[in-house]
Design a protein around this motif. Structure first.
Motif, PDB file in Angstrom:
ATOM      1  N   SER A  13       0.803  -1.216   0.000  1.00 36.75           N
ATOM      2  CA  SER A  13       0.000   0.000   0.000  1.00 36.75           C
ATOM      3  C   SER A  13       0.844   1.278   0.000  1.00 36.75           C
ATOM      4  O   SER A  13       0.479   2.252  -0.641  1.00 36.75           O
ATOM      5  CB  SER A  13      -0.976   0.009   1.169  1.00 36.75           C
ATOM      6  N   MET A  16       2.300   1.697  -3.690  1.00 35.07           N
ATOM      7  CA  MET A  16       1.368   1.704  -4.817  1.00 35.07           C
ATOM      8  C   MET A  16       0.849   3.102  -5.132  1.00 35.07           C
ATOM      9  O   MET A  16       0.541   3.875  -4.233  1.00 35.07           O
ATOM     10  CB  MET A  16       0.183   0.799  -4.498  1.00 35.07           C
ATOM     11  N   LEU A  17       0.809   3.418  -6.415  1.00 34.90           N
ATOM     12  CA  LEU A  17       0.198   4.655  -6.907  1.00 34.90           C
ATOM     13  C   LEU A  17      -1.032   4.265  -7.715  1.00 34.90           C
ATOM     14  O   LEU A  17      -0.994   3.293  -8.475  1.00 34.90           O
ATOM     15  CB  LEU A  17       1.175   5.417  -7.803  1.00 34.90           C
ATOM     16  N   HIS A  18      -2.112   5.019  -7.569  1.00 37.00           N
ATOM     17  CA  HIS A  18      -3.360   4.733  -8.268  1.00 37.00           C
ATOM     18  C   HIS A  18      -3.738   5.915  -9.153  1.00 37.00           C
ATOM     19  O   HIS A  18      -3.954   7.017  -8.654  1.00 37.00           O
ATOM     20  CB  HIS A  18      -4.496   4.475  -7.275  1.00 37.00           C
ATOM     21  N   GLY A  19      -3.783   5.690 -10.449  1.00 32.69           N
ATOM     22  CA  GLY A  19      -4.204   6.720 -11.404  1.00 32.69           C
ATOM     23  C   GLY A  19      -3.033   7.452 -12.037  1.00 32.69           C
ATOM     24  O   GLY A  19      -1.967   7.606 -11.425  1.00 32.69           O
ATOM     25  N   ALA A  22      -1.655  10.523 -10.039  1.00 33.08           N
ATOM     26  CA  ALA A  22      -0.743  10.186  -8.937  1.00 33.08           C
ATOM     27  C   ALA A  22       0.624   9.769  -9.475  1.00 33.08           C
ATOM     28  O   ALA A  22       1.659  10.140  -8.915  1.00 33.08           O
ATOM     29  CB  ALA A  22      -1.340   9.064  -8.086  1.00 33.08           C
ATOM     30  N   ILE A  23       0.621   9.015 -10.564  1.00 36.06           N
ATOM     31  CA  ILE A  23       1.881   8.577 -11.166  1.00 36.06           C
ATOM     32  C   ILE A  23       2.652   9.775 -11.706  1.00 36.06           C
ATOM     33  O   ILE A  23       3.845   9.927 -11.470  1.00 36.06           O
ATOM     34  CB  ILE A  23       1.623   7.529 -12.268  1.00 36.06           C
ATOM     35  N   GLN A  48      -2.024  -1.880 -15.621  1.00 35.48           N
ATOM     36  CA  GLN A  48      -3.445  -1.592 -15.489  1.00 35.48           C
ATOM     37  C   GLN A  48      -4.134  -2.658 -14.653  1.00 35.48           C
ATOM     38  O   GLN A  48      -3.861  -3.855 -14.805  1.00 35.48           O
ATOM     39  CB  GLN A  48      -4.124  -1.532 -16.853  1.00 35.48           C
ATOM     40  N   LEU A  49      -5.003  -2.208 -13.767  1.00 34.17           N
ATOM     41  CA  LEU A  49      -5.931  -3.071 -13.044  1.00 34.17           C
ATOM     42  C   LEU A  49      -7.308  -2.688 -13.565  1.00 34.17           C
ATOM     43  O   LEU A  49      -7.827  -1.625 -13.220  1.00 34.17           O
ATOM     44  CB  LEU A  49      -5.849  -2.844 -11.538  1.00 34.17           C
ATOM     45  N   LYS A  52      -7.987   1.065 -14.751  1.00 34.73           N
ATOM     46  CA  LYS A  52      -7.227   2.033 -13.956  1.00 34.73           C
ATOM     47  C   LYS A  52      -5.733   1.755 -14.027  1.00 34.73           C
ATOM     48  O   LYS A  52      -5.279   0.634 -13.857  1.00 34.73           O
ATOM     49  CB  LYS A  52      -7.684   1.960 -12.503  1.00 34.73           C
ATOM     50  N   TRP A  53      -4.952   2.810 -14.271  1.00 32.50           N
ATOM     51  CA  TRP A  53      -3.498   2.704 -14.288  1.00 32.50           C
ATOM     52  C   TRP A  53      -2.981   2.729 -12.860  1.00 32.50           C
ATOM     53  O   TRP A  53      -3.412   3.538 -12.037  1.00 32.50           O
ATOM     54  CB  TRP A  53      -2.885   3.857 -15.075  1.00 32.50           C
ATOM     55  N   CYS A  54      -2.060   1.831 -12.569  1.00 29.00           N
ATOM     56  CA  CYS A  54      -1.419   1.751 -11.258  1.00 29.00           C
ATOM     57  C   CYS A  54       0.084   1.631 -11.461  1.00 29.00           C
ATOM     58  O   CYS A  54       0.549   1.349 -12.565  1.00 29.00           O
ATOM     59  CB  CYS A  54      -1.922   0.527 -10.490  1.00 29.00           C
TER      60      CYS A  54
END
Length: 73
Positions: A13, A16-19, A22-23, A48-49, A52-54
Motif C-alpha cells: 500500500s 502503490m500509486l493509483h491513477g 498520482a503517477i 493496469q488493473l 485504472k493505471w497503477c
C-alpha cells in the motif's frame, strides 16, 4: 498499536500509486506524457488493473535509475 495493512512490512500500500495523476505527480511529468509512456510500455513499474493505471514507486524509481545509468530496465 493497530495492525493495518499499511503498517505491515510486506504491504504494497505504501508503494502503490493509483491513477495517471498520482503517477505523474510522483515522477514530475505532465499527465499526458505519463499516460503515453504508460500506454506504450516505456514507463517501468506501471500496469493496469481493469481500466485504472497503477504503479509501484519502487519499480518506477529503479527502472528510471537503470535507464539513466544506460542499462535496460
Amino acid at each position: 498499536m493497530e495492525h493495518t495493512e499499511a503498517n505491515q512490512p510486506n504491504s504494497l500500500s505504501g508503494d502503490m500509486l493509483h491513477g495517471i495523476k498520482a503517477i505523474s505527480d510522483f515522477i514530475g511529468w505532465p499527465e499526458r506524457t505519463t499516460y503515453h509512456a504508460a500506454a506504450s510500455g516505456t514507463l517501468p513499474g506501471v500496469f493496469q488493473l481493469g481500466r485504472k493505471w497503477c504503479a509501484l514507486k519502487s519499480e518506477i524509481r529503479s527502472g528510471l535509475q537503470a535507464r539513466a545509468r544506460g542499462k535496460a530496465a
